[in-house]
Enzyme design. Structure first.
Site, short mmCIF file in Angstrom:
data_model
loop_
_atom_site.label_atom_id
_atom_site.label_comp_id
_atom_site.label_asym_id
_atom_site.label_seq_id
_atom_site.Cartn_x
_atom_site.Cartn_y
_atom_site.Cartn_z
N CYS A 15 0.69 -1.25 -0.26
CA CYS A 15 -0.08 -0.10 0.01
C CYS A 15 1.00 1.28 0.21
O CYS A 15 1.72 1.45 1.05
CB CYS A 15 -0.99 0.12 1.15
N CYS B 121 -0.43 4.15 2.09
CA CYS B 121 -0.36 3.84 3.69
C CYS B 121 1.02 4.40 4.03
O CYS B 121 1.29 4.88 4.82
CB CYS B 121 -1.18 2.90 3.97
N ASP B 122 2.21 3.83 3.54
CA ASP B 122 2.91 3.75 3.33
C ASP B 122 4.85 4.56 2.97
O ASP B 122 5.27 4.99 3.12
CB ASP B 122 3.77 1.80 3.16
#
Ligand code: NAP
Length: 302
Positions: free
Chosen positions: A132, A135-136
């Site tokens: 992701c 997200c990261d």
């Protein structure tokens, strides 16, 4: 007894809830986490009609959820562990033991990212290995990362990662991308993105943190190590259909087979979205199928 239980709160499930609500069906949508599905972890959506300047994945599904709730279908958290045919309807058992009786079920369980299955992947997930970018990505500011894959997800997320990382290596097993042309052009013209063609990742290297990847050139067999601090894997998706395996017909890749009304092989069960066998997996097709499934439920119950 419910008229319809919708399993999954991605775009397909939310559109089904909207149409079921407006048809005044007694409905419930169950979602494991928060509504949104894969779109929730998509940074930006540019190909959903009605948003000429694009829209963030979060905003789009948040609006879809608000709109679905407005017309009366309840949305709640819950994980389905079993669906049983009983009489003219179904009994659905949740993982907390709760029992729900419903006349029909719309399966909108979506899909999950595929794993590479190489040494180091599982051990270093969350320690530099990610599925992701939204997200990261911010954790990799001014670092070098690898993206594995050549489809829409890999290329779109590689472009997104250029906001943070100083260098992105896209490692693809062929010498041609699968991604849509507009994404290809953007990636090719981005100076931060370098392509490593005809290559596969053999191993993800590192002790407690990703330190690199071992790459094999598929034509020459040559092995080489590339130093990166992050590895983002986007090599396709697997349908979330284990719940209905054995109950309804799946295709050879485990996607659910339906007719054009979204009816599956078992009367009373419908499917919509990325869990369904079809040529184009997009938000726009998922919502169309959710709407069609709810319409079919209404039609068939009448
Ligand atoms: P995808 O289209 O199936 O692409 C997967 C990519 O990973 C392909 O390039 C494939 O290589 C490669 N691959 C597969 N298995 C591999 C392995 N074991 N090792 C190395 N590489 C491997 O998957 P996706 O990109 O996740 O997209 C899924 C669906 O969502 C697609 O229908 C896509 O169009 C859609 N989507 C759309 C958008 C958008 O519209 N902006 C964004 C994201 C996703 P080959 O090319 O050689 O097969």
């Amino acid at each position: 007894m419910l008229d319809v239980l919708i399993i999954g709160g991605g775009p397909a499930g939310l559109a089904a809830a909207l149409y079921a609500g407006r048809a005044q069906l007694k409905g419930l949508l169950l979602e494991k986490l928060s509504p949104g599905g894969q779109v929730l972890v998509t940074d930006f959506v540019e190909n959903y009609p009605g948003f000429p300047d694009g829209v963030t994945g979060f905003e789009l599904v948040d609006k879809m959820a608000q709109q679905a709730k407005k017309f009366g279908v309840e949305i709640k958290n819950g994980e389905v562990s079993e669906i049983k045919k009983e009489g003219h309807g179904f009994v659905v058992i949740l993982s907390n033991g709760e029992r729900i009786e419903t006349k029909t079920v719309i399966v909108a369980t979506g899909a999950t990212h595929r794993n590479l299955g190489v040494k180091g992947e599982r051990e270093l997930t969350g320690k530099g290995v990610s599925y992701c970018a939204t997200c990261d990505g911010p954790f990799f500011r001014d670092q070098e990362v690898a993206v594995v894959g050549g489809g829409d997800s890999a290329i779109q997320e590689a472009i997104f990662l250029t906001k943070f990382a100083k260098k992105i290596y896209v490692i693809h097993r062929r010498d041609e991308l699968r991604a849509v042309k507009i994404l290809q052009e953007r990636a090719f013209s981005n100076p931060k993105i370098e392509f490593i063609w005809d290559s596969v990742v053999e191993e993800i290297l590192g002790e407690n943190q990703v330190e690199g990847v071992r790459i094999r050139h598929v034509k020459t067999g040559a092995l080489s190590d590339l130093s990166v601090q992050g590895v983002f894997i986007f090599i396709g998706i697997e349908p979330n259909t284990s719940l209905v395996k054995g109950l309804i017909k799946l295709d050879d890749r485990n996607f659910i087979k339906t007719d054009e009304w979204m009816r599956t092989s078992l009367k009373g069960i419908y499917a919509a979205g990325d869990c369904r066998s079809k040529p184009l997996l997009q938000i726009v097709t998922a919502v169309a199928e959710g709407a069609t499934a709810a319409f079919a439920v209404q039609h068939d119950l009448e």
